[in-house]
Design an enzyme around this catalytic site. Structure first.
Site, PDB file in Angstrom:
ATOM      1  N   GLY A 236      40.861  54.386  29.178  1.00  0.00           N
ATOM      2  CA  GLY A 236      41.966  53.472  29.418  1.00  0.00           C
ATOM      3  C   GLY A 236      43.064  54.152  30.199  1.00  0.00           C
ATOM      4  CE  LYS A 242      43.445  57.589  27.534  1.00  0.00           C
ATOM      5  NZ  LYS A 242      44.574  56.891  28.166  1.00  0.00           N
ATOM      6  CB  THR A 243      46.785  60.042  21.872  1.00  0.00           C
ATOM      7  OG1 THR A 243      46.497  60.492  23.188  1.00  0.00           O
ATOM      8  CG2 THR A 243      47.028  61.212  20.970  1.00  0.00           C
ATOM      9  CG  HIS A 457      39.936  36.136  43.500  1.00  0.00           C
ATOM     10  ND1 HIS A 457      39.620  36.361  44.809  1.00  0.00           N
ATOM     11  CD2 HIS A 457      38.988  36.784  42.771  1.00  0.00           C
ATOM     12  CE1 HIS A 457      38.535  37.112  44.882  1.00  0.00           C
ATOM     13  NE2 HIS A 457      38.135  37.392  43.645  1.00  0.00           N
ATOM     14  CD  GLU A 458      39.228  37.731  38.919  1.00  0.00           C
ATOM     15  OE1 GLU A 458      38.070  37.443  38.539  1.00  0.00           O
ATOM     16  OE2 GLU A 458      39.459  38.642  39.737  1.00  0.00           O
ATOM     17  CG  ASP A 534      34.534  39.024  44.787  1.00  0.00           C
ATOM     18  OD1 ASP A 534      34.181  39.813  43.906  1.00  0.00           O
ATOM     19  OD2 ASP A 534      35.540  38.287  44.708  1.00  0.00           O
TER      20      ASP A 534
END
Ligand code: ADP
Ligand code: MG
Ligand code: ZN
Length: 639
Positions: A236, A242-243, A457-458, A534
């Protein structure tokens, strides 16, 4: 930590087993590596030097420096009866050798000292007065010479040596296995972080629950013969927690947490990092069940291929890490968590089964996630009723947990500065602006206009997927940026394993890929660079349909081979492309034209499909802009 110290304090690291009492330093192995041993050597050397200097001063009787003429006078008067003719000084004693032997000298009696003058009459004078005289050989300050020529240089070297190895090994003094271990050992009691403290990462938590359960009841798994992953890789962007989540795993399971940064392994000397890895795992095994958390794994696990020239030290360290991870079985109860924000540069060997075979993604949080994170960090902050954390979350797309924690902190600081007793919404607005300005400098934010384009777009991809027969169903749509290049993504998950694809299905894939750009064209009447990837994929599929799968009209069932030219210098004509075609120029032209034709046809088709659904497109896109991620259910409900 306190518990841990007490425990280890009772153990005696030296052979013989007598109680050493509590010690500050961890055990060091080998004959010449004990920190205290070296310390005492140094100590004795210093004491010795001091004592000998004091002795030198004490043992000398009082001397008075007088002029040479006075010295001569004192010889004449008989006050000086014996002269030591040194190189630098003449020293006059008020007694003879005889008297000295009989112990008749009076210590307190004055000695005289003078700087010699080249006087030829001096010796005859002494002879006439029957004064004893003698010179000392040059080595009379033998001790001092020894000290200057040997003692001090050795002492300096010794100090340099100590400082150097202290820096290398951080524990100092250990030549053979310096670099004992830098990893900070955090015992159970220290970790109070739980999953409750990590918000907006539900998927990651779900995956890690199993790890926690294993650490809690390893027997439950080992009895059945089950295998638990040895390594989990947390992936990430920086500040995404994360830690934090690694700590939470240790906190939840209540096990020892060894934390070390990948950078700590990278050392000046080849082999030091590897030794450190070995040592870390040795300690961990002794404390199992436990977690080893290697932060910034990419520092050691960079792909060995991509590094020009290579780096022996890093490579050895990486190899040692791989060996260690292969060496212990999951039964031993050691789980390695690694964190990186650049998974793509990791050496493939590290993600092979039996190593970091599981990846947990800590993504940038979506709207709901951000609100949850804000709530956690605002828990201990006094806020008045104007504060709406949901608004704050809405205004901070693309922010990671650390940024959000920063906003809360900034707001609190602003409130204090203004002399308020509580934080209000205005403070938050200001704090957001401040943090955004900082992030913009680092180029980490996308602007609202871009977000809108990404959302359409998505949605375009998703809608085409939903209305194309045989296309994989939409699993998730997101406009939370992922990495540097991906500003959003649409995730399709196949319903079943597929090994074959029909021509229609391939074209369906192309349609979905083109859906993003088509939606942009429809809504904004303009296209953007966002569709570049794409288009690459779509073109590749269509080209393969013609050249590899024999799906074109003209070359039905014919494969049009082209192979990569392996030699660089052999065929000059091919130097530019590096590709050898096994078909004619005309065919190449046909392929190009056919690819263009098919893509165009599909594009027109997709455009008209989306045009028919334009209301749905707008509805889904605006919902997406609002909450940033749409699951399969939410998406289905909208269309
Ligand atoms: P990373 O290791 O991914 O760079 P950290 O775990 O060090 O990020 O996160 C930094 C800080 O940001 C944490 O200490 C915590 O205060 C805050 N933070 C980040 N992500 C979250 C989250 N999901 N929930 C709560 N706090 C978070
Ligand atoms: Mg970190
Ligand atoms: Zn796209």
């Amino acid at each position: 930590m306190a518990d841990d110290k007490k425990k280890s304090g009772k153990k005696c690291w030296e052979s013989g087993g007598k109680d050493c009492g509590p010690r500050k330093e961890p055990p060091l192995i080998g004959p010449f590596n004990n920190g205290q041993f070296n310390f005492s050597i140094l100590f004795f050397v210093i004491i010795f030097l001091v004592l000998s200097v004091i002795n030198m001063f004490l043992s000398q009787p009082k001397e008075e420096l007088i002029e040479f003429s006075d010295f001569k006078k004192k010889i004449e008067t008989g006050e000086i009866m014996r002269v030591e003719m040194g190189e630098q000084y003449y020293i006059g004693y008020p007694y003879t050798k005889e008297a000295m032997k009989n112990g008749k000298t009076v210590q307190s009696k004055q000695l005289y000292k003078t700087v010699p003058v080249n006087d030829p009459a001096f010796v005859p004078l002494m002879d006439s007065k029957n004064v004893e005289y003698f010179t000392l050989p040059a080595q009379n300050n033998f001790l001092l010479n020894l000290l200057l020529t040997w003692g001090i240089p050795i002492l300096i070297m010794f100090i340099i040596w100590r400082v150097l190895f202290k820096r290398i090994g951080n524990m100092g003094s250990n030549v053979l296995s310096f670099g004992q271990n830098k990893s900070q050992i955090v015992a159970e009691g220290d970790i109070k972080v739980t999953f409750h403290d990590v918000a907006g990462a539900d998927e990651a938590k779900e995956e890690l629950v199993e790890v926690v359960d294993f650490l809690k009841n390893p027997r439950k798994y080992t009895e059945i013969g089950g295998k638990i992953p040895k390594g989990v890789l947390l992936v990430g962007p920086p500040g995404s927690g994360k830690t934090l989540i690694a700590k939470a795993v240790a906190g939840e399971a209540g096990v020892t947490f060894f934390r070390i940064s990948g950078a700590d392994f990278v050392e000046m000397f080849v082999g030091v990092g590897a030794a450190r890895v070995r040592d870390l795992f040795k300690q961990a095994r002794a404390k199992a069940p436990c977690i080893i958390f290697i932060d910034e794994l990419d520092a050691i696990a960079k792909s060995r291929v991509t590094v020009v020239g290579g780096n022996d030290e890093r490579e050895q360290t990486l190899n040692q890490l791989l060996v260690e991870m292969d060496g212990f079985d999951s039964v031993s109860g050691v789980i390695v968590l690694g964190a990186t924000n650049r998974p793509e540069i990791l050496d493939p060997a590290i993600i092979r089964p039996g190593r970091f075979d599981r990846q947990v993604v800590m993504d940038r949080p979506d709207l709901a996630g951000r609100e949850a994170i804000l709530r956690i960090h605002a828990e201990n902050v006094k806020m008045d009723e104007t504060v709406d954390l949901k608004e704050v979350a809405k205004a901070t797309p693309g922010f990671v947990g650390a940024d959000l924690a920063n906003i809360i902190n900034e707001a609190a600081l602003l409130a204090v500065r203004a002399g308020q007793s509580k934080v209000n919404q205005k403070d938050f607005d200001e704090a957001i602006e401040k943090v955004i300005a900082g992030l913009q400098k680092k180029n980490k934010l996308i602007n609202p206009r871009e977000r809108e384009i990404v959302a359409y777009h998505e949605t375009g991809h998703a809608l085409v997927a939903a209305f194309t027969k045989g296309a994989d169903p939409v699993h998730k749509i997101s406009i939370v940026p992922r990495g540097i290049s991906a500003l959003g993504y649409t995730l399709q998950l196949p319903t079943e394993d597929r090994f074959l694809m029909t021509k229609d299905e391939l074209l369906g894939k192309v349609d979905v890929l083109l859906g993003g750009r088509a939606a942009e064209k429809l809504i904004f009447n303009q296209v953007s660079t966002g569709a570049a990837n794409d288009l690459v994929n779509a073109t590749e599929i269509v080209r393969k349909m013609i050249t590899d799968y024999g799906m074109s009209e003209k070359f039905e069932n014919v494969v049009l081979n082209s192979r990569k030219n392996p030699t660089f210098l052999g065929e000059r004509a091919e130097l530019n492309t590096g590709v050898v075609r096994e078909y004619s120029e005309n065919t190449q032209q046909y392929i190009d034209e056919e690819v263009t034709k098919i893509i165009n046809e599909q594009y027109v088709k997709v455009l008209s499909l989306l045009k028919g659904k334009i209301e749905t497109l707008k509805k889904v896109a605006s919902r997406l802009l609002e909450i940033e991620t749409l699951g399969a259910e939410a998406f289905k409900a909208l269309i």
